[in-house]
Design a protein around this motif. Structure first.
Motif, PDB file in Angstrom:
ATOM      1  N   UNK A   1       2.663  14.259   3.363  1.00 53.04           N
ATOM      2  CA  UNK A   1       2.977  12.895   3.789  1.00 53.04           C
ATOM      3  C   UNK A   1       4.104  12.238   2.991  1.00 53.04           C
ATOM      4  N   UNK A   2       4.321  12.688   1.750  1.00 55.78           N
ATOM      5  CA  UNK A   2       5.348  12.067   0.911  1.00 55.78           C
ATOM      6  C   UNK A   2       6.440  13.038   0.454  1.00 55.78           C
ATOM      7  N   UNK A   3       6.033  14.258   0.122  1.00 54.51           N
ATOM      8  CA  UNK A   3       7.002  15.197  -0.472  1.00 54.51           C
ATOM      9  C   UNK A   3       7.254  14.905  -1.936  1.00 54.51           C
ATOM     10  N   UNK A   4       6.475  14.013  -2.488  1.00 52.23           N
ATOM     11  CA  UNK A   4       6.620  13.657  -3.902  1.00 52.23           C
ATOM     12  C   UNK A   4       5.303  13.064  -4.382  1.00 52.23           C
ATOM     13  N   UNK A   5       4.984  13.311  -5.648  1.00 50.22           N
ATOM     14  CA  UNK A   5       3.808  12.677  -6.255  1.00 50.22           C
ATOM     15  C   UNK A   5       3.996  12.687  -7.758  1.00 50.22           C
ATOM     16  N   UNK A   6       3.175  11.876  -8.428  1.00 51.74           N
ATOM     17  CA  UNK A   6       3.222  11.905  -9.891  1.00 51.74           C
ATOM     18  C   UNK A   6       1.957  12.603 -10.365  1.00 51.74           C
ATOM     19  N   UNK A   7       2.042  13.288 -11.517  1.00 45.53           N
ATOM     20  CA  UNK A   7       0.846  13.918 -12.072  1.00 45.53           C
ATOM     21  C   UNK A   7       0.546  13.387 -13.470  1.00 45.53           C
ATOM     22  N   UNK A   8      -0.761  13.211 -13.718  1.00 43.89           N
ATOM     23  CA  UNK A   8      -1.235  12.855 -15.053  1.00 43.89           C
ATOM     24  C   UNK A   8      -2.192  13.961 -15.504  1.00 43.89           C
TER      25      UNK A   8
ATOM     26  N   UNK B   1       0.821  -1.206   0.000  1.00 40.68           N
ATOM     27  CA  UNK B   1       0.000   0.000   0.000  1.00 40.68           C
ATOM     28  C   UNK B   1       0.861   1.264   0.000  1.00 40.68           C
ATOM     29  N   UNK B   2       2.179   1.076  -0.024  1.00 41.67           N
ATOM     30  CA  UNK B   2       3.066   2.207   0.126  1.00 41.67           C
ATOM     31  C   UNK B   2       3.583   2.672  -1.222  1.00 41.67           C
ATOM     32  N   UNK B   3       2.730   3.330  -2.006  1.00 35.64           N
ATOM     33  CA  UNK B   3       3.273   3.807  -3.272  1.00 35.64           C
ATOM     34  C   UNK B   3       3.020   5.300  -3.420  1.00 35.64           C
ATOM     35  N   UNK B   4       3.934   5.912  -4.135  1.00 33.02           N
ATOM     36  CA  UNK B   4       3.906   7.360  -4.315  1.00 33.02           C
ATOM     37  C   UNK B   4       2.558   7.770  -4.936  1.00 33.02           C
TER      38      UNK B   4
ATOM     39  N   UNK C   1      -2.132  18.633  -1.421  1.00 34.61           N
ATOM     40  CA  UNK C   1      -1.737  18.991  -0.053  1.00 34.61           C
ATOM     41  C   UNK C   1      -1.373  17.753   0.741  1.00 34.61           C
ATOM     42  N   UNK C   2      -2.198  16.723   0.606  1.00 37.57           N
ATOM     43  CA  UNK C   2      -1.948  15.494   1.358  1.00 37.57           C
ATOM     44  C   UNK C   2      -0.635  14.851   0.922  1.00 37.57           C
ATOM     45  N   UNK C   3      -0.404  14.811  -0.388  1.00 33.15           N
ATOM     46  CA  UNK C   3       0.833  14.208  -0.904  1.00 33.15           C
ATOM     47  C   UNK C   3       2.059  14.991  -0.425  1.00 33.15           C
TER      48      UNK C   3
END
Ligand SMILES: C=C1C[C@]23C[C@@]1(O)CC[C@H]2[C@@]12CCC[C@@](C)(C(=O)O1)[C@H]2[C@@H]3C(=O)O
Ligand SMILES: O=C(O)CCC(=O)C(=O)O
Ligand SMILES: [Fe+2]
Length: 372
Positions: free
Chosen positions: A76-83, A53-56, A71-73
């Motif tokens: 909690x992560x400091x990184x995310x992918x965008x489409x 369950x631990x994916x960017x 905001x959540x990403x």
């Protein structure tokens, strides 16, 4: 006149007297490229614990919830992918083939566009190489301002075509970066009136940026090599395009590396140190590294986005209060790059004003505890 981005390293020259290798001729990993645990203070391989369950996070920018998800990403992560980001796929193909064409030139040709010791633009080793005993299995090309002079050296006939691709890519990235800034800041309750340096239209017209092309050739001994050592970006945010070969990893909860898988057409967004400062630590910058591969050549293109040259970045006043004092002192991008050139992963702690009030905050703040 504020110092320009291109002058950031004038007082921090990088005197690496290293030979640039022809990676394709190396059948074995030279000792100078063989990393051991001691060369790097971080965990060694991607952990599998909780991996399912631990994916960017992947955020569809056309989703009405994009603001909240961003905001959540960031928290909690400091990184995310965008489409659905609006960057034409033809432009992504073009920049990838420009990078491929650049790095496949003969070493002697690439060296004609070598980065000078006190310069920012050109071909060379990652700037952070000076902090490590071992060399990284990668080469890079940095573009700040016009690439014309360097590209004339690299491609005496075709330079115009490549300059046009870079110009178009930077134009599109600048628009996307402005949009991402408002998603990040908007989810903190920050509006256009709160950020004067976003300009009269709020489009961050005067923002500065650097474009970094990274090449990670196939490596005969990938488990002992390092593509790009763990670092945070000295930016507001970074937009990264990676080709279809994985290699980017982010440090999760200070304990394990999680791979950011290449998704067709998606772009990776990293929270950089300057958003960390602007958000007073609410959006921590993400520690990341690039590993290499036995059979595949990996390419990545990073759009490193920062504020206008004259702007001092400091925690946004709307986020401060009696129990939320400013944690960082004001600093320009240029000054911060100089600080990074001196202190590397301790740069953020070196601009920190006071220890966090709450020890729990400290635990999640990798830059003050694990890194700085
Ligand atoms: C604006 C910049 C950030 C950067 C240094 C640079 O001058 C241009 C290259 C950037 C880069 C890309 C690879 C990793 C990194 C740490 C490096 O050595 O060069 C980053 C720098 C950074 O974010 O600090
Ligand atoms: O190649 C990658 O995936 C990472 C590149 C990177 O971190 C950078 O250019 O700052
Ligand atoms: Fe990076």
């Amino acid at each position: 006149m504020p110092a320009r981005l291109s002058d950031a390293f004038k007082s921090h020259p990088l005197n690496l007297q290293l030979k640039h290798p022809d990676f394709s001729s190396l059948q074995e990993l030279p000792d100078s490229y063989a990393w051991s645990q001691n060369d790097d203070q971080y965990p060694s391989s991607p952990g599998s614990f909780g991996a399912e369950q631990d994916s960017v996070p992947v955020i569809d920018l056309s989703d009405p919830n994009a603001l909240k998800l961003t905001g959540h990403a960031c928290r909690t992560w400091g990184v995310f992918q965008v489409t659905n980001h609006g960057i034409p796929s033809k432009l992504l193909d073009d920049i990838e083939s420009a990078g491929r064409s650049l790095f496949s030139l003969p070493v002697q040709q690439k060296l004609k566009a070598a980065r000078s010791p006190d310069g920012i633009s050109g071909y060379g080793f990652a700037r952070i190489s000076s902090f490590f005993q071992k060399l990284m299995w990668s080469e890079g090309f940095t573009i700040v301002g016009s690439p014309l002079d360097h590209f004339r050296q690299l491609w005496p006939q075709d330079y115009n075509k490549f300059c046009n691709i870079i110009e178009e890519y930077e134009k599109e990235m600048k628009k996307l970066a402005g949009r991402l800034m408002w998603l990040m800041l908007g989810s903190l309750g920050i509006s256009k009136e709160d950020v004067k340096w976003a300009g009269p239209k709020g489009d961050f017209r005067d923002a500065s940026a650097a474009l970094q092309l990274n090449s990670y050739p196939a490596c005969p001994d990938p488990d002992r090599a390092m593509g790009l050592a763990a670092h945070t970006d000295s930016t507001l945010l970074t937009i990264l395009y990676q080709n279809n070969t994985s290699g980017l990893q982010v440090l999760r909860e200070g304990t394990r590396w999680v791979t950011v898988p290449p998704l067709p057409g998606a772009l990776v967004v990293n929270v950089g140190d300057l958003i960390h400062i602007l958000s007073n630590g609410l959006y921590p910058s993400v520690l990341h590294q690039a590993v290499v591969n036995r059979s595949r050549h990996r390419l990545s293109i990073a759009y490193l986005y920062g504020p206008p040259d004259s702007v001092q970045i400091s925690p946004l006043s709307k986020l401060l209060g009696p129990s939320q004092p400013p944690l960082y002192r004001p600093i320009t991008w240029n000054e911060y790059l100089g600080t990074k050139a001196k202190h590397f992963n301790k740069a953020l702690s070196s601009v920190r004003l006071c220890a966090p009030l709450n020890a729990l905050v400290d635990v999640s703040d990798h830059n003050s505890v694990k890194v700085g």
